[in-house]
Design a protein around this motif. Structure first.
Motif, mmCIF file in Angstrom:
data_model
loop_
_atom_site.group_PDB
_atom_site.id
_atom_site.type_symbol
_atom_site.label_atom_id
_atom_site.label_comp_id
_atom_site.label_asym_id
_atom_site.label_seq_id
_atom_site.Cartn_x
_atom_site.Cartn_y
_atom_site.Cartn_z
ATOM 1 N N THR A 1 105.608 3.340 -31.322
ATOM 2 C CA THR A 1 105.142 1.892 -30.059
ATOM 3 C C THR A 1 103.577 2.183 -30.111
ATOM 4 O O THR A 1 103.388 3.535 -29.025
ATOM 5 C CB THR A 1 106.264 2.010 -29.843
ATOM 6 N N ASN A 2 103.005 0.809 -29.184
ATOM 7 C CA ASN A 2 102.149 1.632 -28.426
ATOM 8 C C ASN A 2 102.196 1.555 -27.036
ATOM 9 O O ASN A 2 101.657 1.119 -26.525
ATOM 10 C CB ASN A 2 100.637 -0.006 -29.033
ATOM 11 N N ASP A 3 103.436 1.659 -26.797
ATOM 12 C CA ASP A 3 103.856 1.270 -25.239
ATOM 13 C C ASP A 3 103.726 3.105 -24.601
ATOM 14 O O ASP A 3 104.802 3.878 -24.931
ATOM 15 C CB ASP A 3 105.310 0.223 -24.781
ATOM 16 N N TRP B 1 105.636 4.579 -21.809
ATOM 17 C CA TRP B 1 106.590 4.956 -21.636
ATOM 18 C C TRP B 1 107.579 5.036 -22.755
ATOM 19 O O TRP B 1 108.525 5.968 -22.887
ATOM 20 C CB TRP B 1 106.856 4.046 -20.354
ATOM 21 N N GLY C 1 95.897 4.495 -20.991
ATOM 22 C CA GLY C 1 96.841 2.845 -20.212
ATOM 23 C C GLY C 1 96.788 2.608 -18.929
ATOM 24 O O GLY C 1 97.212 4.078 -18.006
ATOM 25 N N ALA D 1 99.454 1.849 -17.254
ATOM 26 C CA ALA D 1 100.894 3.380 -17.011
ATOM 27 C C ALA D 1 100.816 4.047 -16.565
ATOM 28 O O ALA D 1 101.780 4.778 -15.862
ATOM 29 C CB ALA D 1 101.512 2.648 -18.246
ATOM 30 N N TYR E 1 103.071 -1.619 -14.443
ATOM 31 C CA TYR E 1 101.614 -1.069 -14.724
ATOM 32 C C TYR E 1 102.531 -1.595 -16.360
ATOM 33 O O TYR E 1 101.589 -0.854 -16.961
ATOM 34 C CB TYR E 1 101.143 0.005 -14.045
ATOM 35 N N SER E 2 103.390 -1.051 -16.642
ATOM 36 C CA SER E 2 103.844 -1.897 -18.257
ATOM 37 C C SER E 2 104.305 -3.055 -18.523
ATOM 38 O O SER E 2 104.714 -3.301 -19.781
ATOM 39 C CB SER E 2 105.447 -1.317 -17.926
ATOM 40 N N TYR F 1 93.340 -5.364 -19.115
ATOM 41 C CA TYR F 1 93.902 -4.145 -20.075
ATOM 42 C C TYR F 1 94.251 -5.227 -21.661
ATOM 43 O O TYR F 1 95.537 -5.642 -21.064
ATOM 44 C CB TYR F 1 95.089 -3.007 -20.054
ATOM 45 N N PHE G 1 99.147 -3.663 -26.583
ATOM 46 C CA PHE G 1 98.963 -3.677 -27.952
ATOM 47 C C PHE G 1 97.797 -3.837 -29.320
ATOM 48 O O PHE G 1 97.735 -4.566 -28.967
ATOM 49 C CB PHE G 1 100.750 -3.700 -28.326
#
Ligand SMILES: Cc1cc2nc3c(=O)[nH]c(=O)nc-3n(C[C@H](O)[C@H](O)[C@H](O)COP(=O)(O)OP(=O)(O)OC[C@H]3O[C@@H](n4cnc5c(N)ncnc54)[C@H](O)[C@@H]3O)c2cc1C
Lengths: 521, 175
Positions: free
Chosen positions: A49-51, A53, A351, A353, B106-107, B117, B120
């Protein structure tokens, strides 16, 4: 894929990352069957996944670990000394791809730097000219750009800032590599689509990893028995002190024993040392292969740090290959800077996050959020330099903490050496100047992240009393026990380690095959 | 009235909004709407719901902030509330807010949008034709390695400019 019986004395490799995955392929290619035990699951690019966390939760090694010492990581991340991966392919699934070689003097740090107070420096029992052909093979296997006819990657935005800043500072030795990700189709894998996700696993398959190259090829020989979700807990030995089996837990927690003719340990430096310590026995009361007392010691993690810089204009650092930008001017040894050894500067990007979590752990309020708000205008680089081996920096078994299997957790102790601190301060100064030279309005020097490079805990030495393995990665104490990952590094050098891990594993495979053919193992 | 039982119900109906307000004071972004802060607040409330102790920490923490802000924490500005939070940085209440929110806020897609930002990208074919190299305020740099004199790796080199040898000294025993 083949199936090897549990009572067949097999070549057993523990860990499928840079070292273990490479060794498994190189041995099967030489017609030697291999059992490959991997603690993590077999995930592939569709699973990624590109996330940030979610990706971390999916693949990072989050089994219980503890850490202490004066490094700041111990304060901010008492259970996360390192970022390594628990999955088939190991940390090569999350790595970026920078592949510089060691310099000749870095194999001979004790000779080159002389005596350094508090440092346990030692020369490697091998040298650069001996390694040169193995480096060639590793670069070809990994498809390093700028080497052996591989095209350089194009300049992404973050690199443009780095390279221009470097030029204005008078640096010359900058480029977009060497970097083990395809700029054009190579080795059956496509060119990079510059999606910006390296640390989360590459969904496009352009980046080299043992998951995409060595392991499928080893399977194709029909000689590999890959066992994912199998966690090695002990290496056993016979009455002569030769390794004769590996005990491991499968995904249901059931214990198995695989008989072994030869065992290779490649669990990444923290787990490799831990496994040897867990393999204590009446004959080896201090842990297997530990007559020197050096197992777990001399843990190195590279001098690291980052510099973030913000501009009036947009950068979008997160677009494109994360680390395809390397400056080598400071990688030399030049004591006029006030320290021994050197460091590289490499583009990096997180990123929002991860940036929020790692920029300055615990920071909050307007000063912090005003920095985050300039995210689109931010450029960044990572500092990676040689850190000193110190006996006190050490992986031990925790006396109290245990993992989910009830096994003692590893504890990682680390103090910065004065040389590390002097180098980091120099690097922070120079990198702030680098970005100011291209108009940075604000710079932010960031403390080291949890260790992505883990080295030295089972080091190579010429003499058995100075280290654990010899120049082939073969244990001084146990003739059919090999170590095949970054743990064997005698010193860290400035270079990112993976190219050297792979080159050493290819070389080791050649040696093991010869020894087996000659009936020596 | 302070609650008498610290179950999830005791949190009361305004708790998400009030907690979200406190979270804005932890990470103040004027251009971020309330949504992300409320989602972060909900994430905290659901994570503490299993623990009566932590639930109490949140309830009492918010009540404490009300007290320190003259009766209603939502009536003061985010910056005024930040100044109050500075005094309670070491408390468990603050640490729960900080460590949870730095991850969830921040997610959050809406925060990503506010920060510029793009999130994906693999599903969009990466940035290879979407601006990975569109920076135009600096000259195009060289991507190849420097082709002049190689870097002198070891300084000072031996007088005369040559590098010392770092070959392994071959002893009889080594093979
Ligand atoms: C974000 C990130 C970026 C990086 N970028 C770079 C870079 O640009 N250049 C570079 O050179 N390096 C980079 N690295 C470092 C690189 O990934 C490591 O140097 C390399 O993967 C280490 O190889 P290894 O064989 O020692 O261990 P790993 O690749 O970590 O493999 C070890 C494997 O052993 C398994 N294992 C451990 N214990 C057991 C057990 N008891 N039983 C069974 N299996 C076990 C693990 O699950 C793992 O799969 C990066 C790392 C990270 C995290």
């Amino acid at each position: 894929m083949s199936t090897i019986a549990h009572d067949e004395p097999a070549v057993v490799i523990i860990g499928s990352g840079a070292g273990g995955g490479t060794l498994a392929y190189e041995l099967t290619a030489r017609h030697i069957p291999v059992v490959l035990l991997e603690a993590g699951p077999h995930l592939t690019h569709d699973d990624y996944t590109n996330d940030e966390w979610d990706a971390f939760g999916q693949m990072a090694w989050t089994d219980m670990r503890t850490d202490n010492g004066s490094w700041r990581v111990a304060r901010d991340f008492p259970n996360l000394p390192a970022w390594t991966v628990k999955a088939v392919g190991g940390t090569t699934t999350h790595w970026a791809g920078a592949t510089p070689r060691f310099k000749p003097h870095e194999f001979k740090a004790r000779t080159a730097y002389g005596r350094v107070d508090g440092a346990n420096l030692l020369d490697w029992p091998i040298d650069a000219s001996e390694m040169a052909p193995w480096y060639d093979k590793a670069e070809i296997a990994m498809g390093s750009t700028h080497r052996h006819g591989r095209k350089p990657l194009p300049a992404n935005n973050n690199y443009k800032v780095l390279a221009n800043g470097a030029e204005r500072l008078g640096y010359k030795y900058y480029a977009t590599g060497p970097y083990a990700t395809n700029a054009e189709e190579y080795d059956g894998r496509p060119a990079s689509v510059q999606d910006g996700f390296n640390f989360q696993g590459d969904k496009n398959g352009s980046k080299w990893s043992t998951l995409v190259r060595e392991i499928p090829r080893a399977c194709a020989t029909g000689l590999l028995d890959l066992r994912p979700n199998c966690h090695a807990v002990q290496i056993t030995h016979d009455a002569q002190g030769r390794a004769d089996g590996v005990l491991y837990l499968d995904e249901n927690g059931a214990m198995h024993r695989q008989r072994a003719r030869l065992v290779s340990v490649a669990g990444n430096a923290i787990e490799s040392a831990r496994l040897l310590l867990l393999s204590e026995s009446p004959m080896f009361p201090d842990g297997l292969a530990n007559s020197s007392g050096q197992v777990g010691r001399n843990y190195m993690r590279h001098l690291t740090g980052s510099q973030y810089a913000q501009f009036d204009e947009p950068v979008h650092m997160y677009r494109g290959e994360t680390m395809a930008g390397i400056v080598a001017d400071e990688s030399k040894h030049d004591t006029s800077r006030g320290f021994v050894g050197g460091y590289y500067l490499e583009t990096v990007s997180l990123g929002p996050a991860f940036l929020a979590k790692f920029l300055d752990p615990g920071a909050w309020g307007r000063n912090f959020t005003s920095f985050m708000e300039q995210y689109a205008n931010t450029a960044a680089l990572w500092i990676v330099g040689e850190d000193m081996p110190q006996e006190c920096n050490r992986v031990t078994l925790s006396p109290s903490a245990t993992d989910q299997h009830g096994l003692p957790a590893p504890n990682v102790y680390y103090d910065d050496h004065a040389n590390d601190t002097a180098m980091r301060e120099h690097a922070y100064r120079r990198t702030a100047q680098l970005y100011q030279a291209v108009g940075a309005k604000r710079t932010y020097a960031t403390t080291p992240y949890p260790s992505t490079h883990n080295l030295g805990t089972v080091r190579m030495s010429e003499r058995p009393e100075d280290g654990v393995v010899n120049q082939w990665g073969r244990a001084h104490d146990v003739p059919n026990l090999f170590v095949s990952d970054g743990s064997v590094f005698t010193t860290s050098a400035a270079a990112n380690p993976t190219l050297t891990i792979v080159a050493l594993a290819i070389r080791q495979a050649d040696y093991i095959a010869d020894q087996m053919a000659a009936g020596e193992i | 009235m302070p609650p008498t039982e610290y179950s999830a119900d005791a949190l009361g109906e305004n708790v998400t909004r009030r907690l979200a307000r406190a979270l804005r004071a932890v990470f103040p972004h004027d251009n971020v709407p309330d949504g992300p802060y409320e989602r972060s607040a909900e994430a905290i409330l659901s994570s503490v719901s299993a623990s009566p102790h932590q639930t109490a920490v949140i309830v009492e923490g918010l009540r404490g902030l009300d007290g320190l802000t003259g009766g209603d924490l939502t009536a003061v500005t985010a910056d005024e509330l930040s100044a109050v939070l500075l005094q309670i940085e070491r408390t468990e209440f603050f640490q729960i807010m900080l460590t949870n929110t730095v991850v969830t806020l921040y997610s959050d897609q809406e925060v990503w949008d506010a920060l510029g930002y793009e999130g994906f990208s693999s599903d969009k074919g990466g940035y290879v034709s979407r601006g990975f190299d569109d920076l135009d305020w600096l000259p195009e740099p060289r991507v190849e390695e420097y082709d002049g004199e190689p870097l002198t790796d070891y300084v000072p080199s031996i007088p005369g400019g040559t590098q010392p040898s770092f070959e392994t000294k071959k002893t009889g025993a080594a093979r």
